[in-house]
Design a protein around this motif. Structure first.
Motif, PDB file in Angstrom:
ATOM      1  N   GLY A 106      37.314  38.186  26.332  1.00 30.19           N
ATOM      2  CA  GLY A 106      38.112  39.103  27.136  1.00 30.19           C
ATOM      3  C   GLY A 106      37.591  40.524  27.140  1.00 30.19           C
ATOM      4  N   LYS A 108      39.350  43.268  26.625  1.00 32.46           N
ATOM      5  CA  LYS A 108      39.896  44.166  25.599  1.00 32.46           C
ATOM      6  C   LYS A 108      38.986  44.204  24.366  1.00 32.46           C
ATOM      7  CE  LYS A 108      44.120  45.248  23.074  1.00 32.46           C
ATOM      8  NZ  LYS A 108      45.545  44.920  22.967  1.00 32.46           N
ATOM      9  N   PRO A 109      38.648  43.035  23.778  1.00 31.93           N
ATOM     10  CA  PRO A 109      37.735  43.106  22.641  1.00 31.93           C
ATOM     11  C   PRO A 109      36.402  43.752  22.990  1.00 31.93           C
ATOM     12  CG  PRO A 109      38.253  40.799  23.218  1.00 31.93           C
ATOM     13  CD  PRO A 109      39.171  41.679  24.004  1.00 31.93           C
ATOM     14  N   TYR A 131      43.150  53.418  30.074  1.00 34.13           N
ATOM     15  CA  TYR A 131      43.518  52.265  29.249  1.00 34.13           C
ATOM     16  C   TYR A 131      43.368  52.710  27.780  1.00 34.13           C
ATOM     17  CZ  TYR A 131      42.954  47.335  27.648  1.00 34.13           C
ATOM     18  OH  TYR A 131      43.075  46.114  27.030  1.00 34.13           O
ATOM     19  N   TYR A 134      40.197  52.423  24.982  1.00 33.39           N
ATOM     20  CA  TYR A 134      38.956  53.218  24.904  1.00 33.39           C
ATOM     21  C   TYR A 134      39.130  54.347  23.881  1.00 33.39           C
ATOM     22  CZ  TYR A 134      38.844  51.407  29.771  1.00 33.39           C
ATOM     23  OH  TYR A 134      38.938  50.638  30.894  1.00 33.39           O
ATOM     24  N   CYS A 181      36.858  53.307  34.705  1.00 37.92           N
ATOM     25  CA  CYS A 181      37.555  52.052  35.015  1.00 37.92           C
ATOM     26  C   CYS A 181      37.944  52.064  36.488  1.00 37.92           C
ATOM     27  CB  CYS A 181      38.805  51.957  34.131  1.00 37.92           C
ATOM     28  SG  CYS A 181      39.858  50.534  34.483  1.00 37.92           S
ATOM     29  N   ASN A 185      43.278  51.227  35.778  1.00 36.37           N
ATOM     30  CA  ASN A 185      44.532  51.099  35.064  1.00 36.37           C
ATOM     31  C   ASN A 185      44.684  52.416  34.307  1.00 36.37           C
ATOM     32  OD1 ASN A 185      46.713  50.469  33.506  1.00 36.37           O
ATOM     33  ND2 ASN A 185      45.665  49.013  32.187  1.00 36.37           N
ATOM     34  N   ALA A 215      37.681  45.157  35.111  1.00 32.34           N
ATOM     35  CA  ALA A 215      38.582  44.022  34.871  1.00 32.34           C
ATOM     36  C   ALA A 215      39.404  43.630  36.111  1.00 32.34           C
ATOM     37  CB  ALA A 215      39.525  44.342  33.703  1.00 32.34           C
ATOM     38  N   TYR A 216      39.575  44.584  37.040  1.00 34.86           N
ATOM     39  CA  TYR A 216      40.394  44.298  38.230  1.00 34.86           C
ATOM     40  C   TYR A 216      39.556  44.210  39.507  1.00 34.86           C
ATOM     41  CZ  TYR A 216      44.118  45.478  34.988  1.00 34.86           C
ATOM     42  OH  TYR A 216      44.962  45.480  33.903  1.00 34.86           O
ATOM     43  N   LYS A 247      43.231  38.634  34.830  1.00 33.80           N
ATOM     44  CA  LYS A 247      44.165  38.916  35.913  1.00 33.80           C
ATOM     45  C   LYS A 247      43.816  38.115  37.163  1.00 33.80           C
ATOM     46  CE  LYS A 247      45.788  41.682  32.905  1.00 33.80           C
ATOM     47  NZ  LYS A 247      46.165  43.043  32.752  1.00 33.80           N
TER      48      LYS A 247
HETATM   49  C1  LIG Z   1      41.515  48.271  32.235  1.00 27.83           C
HETATM   50  C2  LIG Z   1      41.703  47.060  31.423  1.00 27.83           C
HETATM   51  N1  LIG Z   1      40.667  46.567  30.736  1.00 27.83           N
HETATM   52  C3  LIG Z   1      40.783  45.476  29.976  1.00 27.83           C
HETATM   53  C4  LIG Z   1      41.994  44.819  29.865  1.00 27.83           C
HETATM   54  C5  LIG Z   1      42.117  43.631  28.972  1.00 27.83           C
HETATM   55  O1  LIG Z   1      41.617  42.504  29.576  1.00 27.83           O
HETATM   56  P1  LIG Z   1      41.490  41.131  28.800  1.00 27.83           P
HETATM   57  O2  LIG Z   1      42.762  40.387  28.980  1.00 27.83           O
HETATM   58  O3  LIG Z   1      40.316  40.472  29.465  1.00 27.83           O
HETATM   59  O4  LIG Z   1      41.223  41.399  27.360  1.00 27.83           O
HETATM   60  C6  LIG Z   1      43.103  45.287  30.556  1.00 27.83           C
HETATM   61  C7  LIG Z   1      44.388  44.592  30.422  1.00 27.83           C
HETATM   62  O5  LIG Z   1      45.430  44.984  30.824  1.00 27.83           O
HETATM   63  C8  LIG Z   1      42.947  46.441  31.342  1.00 27.83           C
HETATM   64  O6  LIG Z   1      43.986  46.942  32.011  1.00 27.83           O
END
Ligand SMILES: Cc1ncc(COP(=O)(O)O)c(C=O)c1O
Length: 407
Positions: A106, A108-109, A131, A134, A181, A185, A215-216, A247
């Motif tokens: 993912g 996030k990691p 987000y 960071y 980003c 977000n 990610a989006y 997503k």
């Molecule tokens: C900008 C952004 N990056 C990464 C993520 C996390 O994504 P993942 O579920 O792939 O870890 C999110 C989740 O809300 C996000 O908003």
């Protein structure tokens, strides 16, 4: 005696989402029988599509047969999935080598861990608001001092405001790592090719590295807008890109993402290839690869039929975004985002502090959103509503806002 990493002690006590949960639980405890509508956390709600479910099932079945069974795989992901991801980038007009793609569990990691391969003295610039991962990962990584007024000493905050269309001006002074980003977000803003080019040119000139969170990307329907930073010429020299199936395919709980570290990428003490090699070294040491079953699901997402179905899933959430934005605008509320991103970024009525508006929305309308201040100082006076939800719940939340929100 053992000691803890002291940098954790600098993190704010209340991470945004636990604070939201705390206030929501306290409201529910005080109002038995009342239910709340959650447009806060960007968590997916709709089921996986049939093709993706079939892909996951197939991934399980392969493990039931000695001829197709696999155990540990390459930490950077199966070749089949990396080839399929490379084909996606080809559709964006970008050629990638499979060795530049690192499959993960993912975004996030990856967005939290990527800082660990860079020098502790590197100066970090971030969009404000952003987000929170960071910021927090760089605090833990020891690149900041303490926090005051919502800002950490040592970080360079790049304000994203109404005046600059929520895309920042170039940072002043020396910066080494730049987080961007898009679609963003929390603001829902999408950077244009020209805006990204400004940052790519700047990074190449300064030897800085851009960490681009896409990610989006698949929520962008306006084909004039870039879905990857590599659409900008020269971006491979200076940018790492992070992607996610969370997503686009409802994989928030299943977990699958990827990071691109181009071989052309270099920085002050790393020639071309070295940053790529270091991320491989990091991943092979700290990560044992994404689940083989899940990677099979990822292949299904990237199949023609999978893309068709996931496109419908994205369109569903984007229709929610339009419903939210239209309803708020009908109340005279200024809104941004929600057209190529699943977040609506609204101005709080009368410039009310965003946590005050959080409490008001919860108390009057029983709707949970996310206060802009939780994403950084420039988020104050704004509020994020997420388009992830069942249609009926979104409609009910919107109705409640229209009927009960007092001015
Ligand atoms: C900008 C952004 N990056 C990464 C993520 C996390 O994504 P993942 O579920 O792939 O870890 C999110 C989740 O809300 C996000 O908003």
């Amino acid at each position: 005696m053992a000691k803890l990493n002291p940098h954790y002690g600098k993190l704010g006590a209340g991470y945004l989402f636990p604070e939201i949960a705390k206030r929501t639980h306290s409201f529910l405890a005080d109002h038995p029988g009342v239910s709340v509508m959650r447009l806060g956390i960007g968590n997916t709600t709709e089921p996986l599509t049939p093709t993706v479910v079939a892909g996951l099932h197939e991934g399980v079945d392969r493990l039931a047969d000695a001829a197709s069974y696999t155990g540990y795989g390459d930490e950077q992901g199966t070749l089949a999935l990396r080839e399929a991801l490379a084909r996606r980038y080809e559709e964006y007009g970008v050629a990638l080598d499979v060795d530049e793609i690192f499959v993960s569990d993912g975004a996030k990691p990856d967005s939290a861990n990527i800082q660990s391969i860079f020098d502790q003295d590197d100066v970090v610039a971030l969009q404000d608001p952003c987000y929170p991962v960071y910021v927090d990962s760089n605090v833990i990584g020891g690149r900041t001092g303490g926090e005051a007024d919502g800002q950490y000493e040592g970080l360079v905050y790049m304000p994203c405001t109404e005046d600059n269309g929520f895309f920042p001006a170039l940072p002043e002074g020396d910066v080494d790592l730049i987080y961007l980003c898009s679609p963003n977000n929390p603001t829902g803003a999408v950077a244009t090719l020209g805006q990204l080019k400004t940052f790519v040119d700047f990074a190449r000139e300064r030897g800085a590295v851009i960490i681009f969170d896409a990610a989006y990307a698949t929520f962008i329907s306006d084909r004039r807008l870039p879905r990857t930073i590599y659409e900008v010429e020269g971006a491979k020299d200076c940018a790492i890109e992070i992607g996610s199936f969370s997503k686009e395919a409802g994989f928030t709980g299943v977990r699958l993402g990827w990071t691109i570290v181009p071989k052309a990428l270099s920085c002050e003490d790393a020639s071309a290839g070295a940053v790529n090699g270091l991320w491989l070294r990091r991943q092979t040491t700290m990560f044992n690869g994404a689940s083989n079953i899940v990677q099979h699901g990822g292949l299904a997402i990237l199949s023609e039929q999978g893309q068709q179905e996931c496109g419908e899933l994205v369109a569903y959430y984007m229709a929610n975004a339009k419903i939210i934005r239209k309803a708020l605008e009908a109340l005279g509320i200024t809104c941004y985002g929600g057209d190529n991103a699943p977040y609506v970024w609204m101005k709080t009525p009368g410039g009310m502090p965003s946590w005050t508006f959080f409490d008001k929305l919860l108390n009057e309308c029983h709707v949970v959103g996310t206060p802009g201040a939780g994403f950084g100082p420039s988020g104050e006076g704004y509020f994020r509503l997420s388009a992830f939800g069942h249609r009926a719940d979104i409609e009910e939340a919107v109705r409640s806002i229209q009927e009960k929100l007092t001015s």
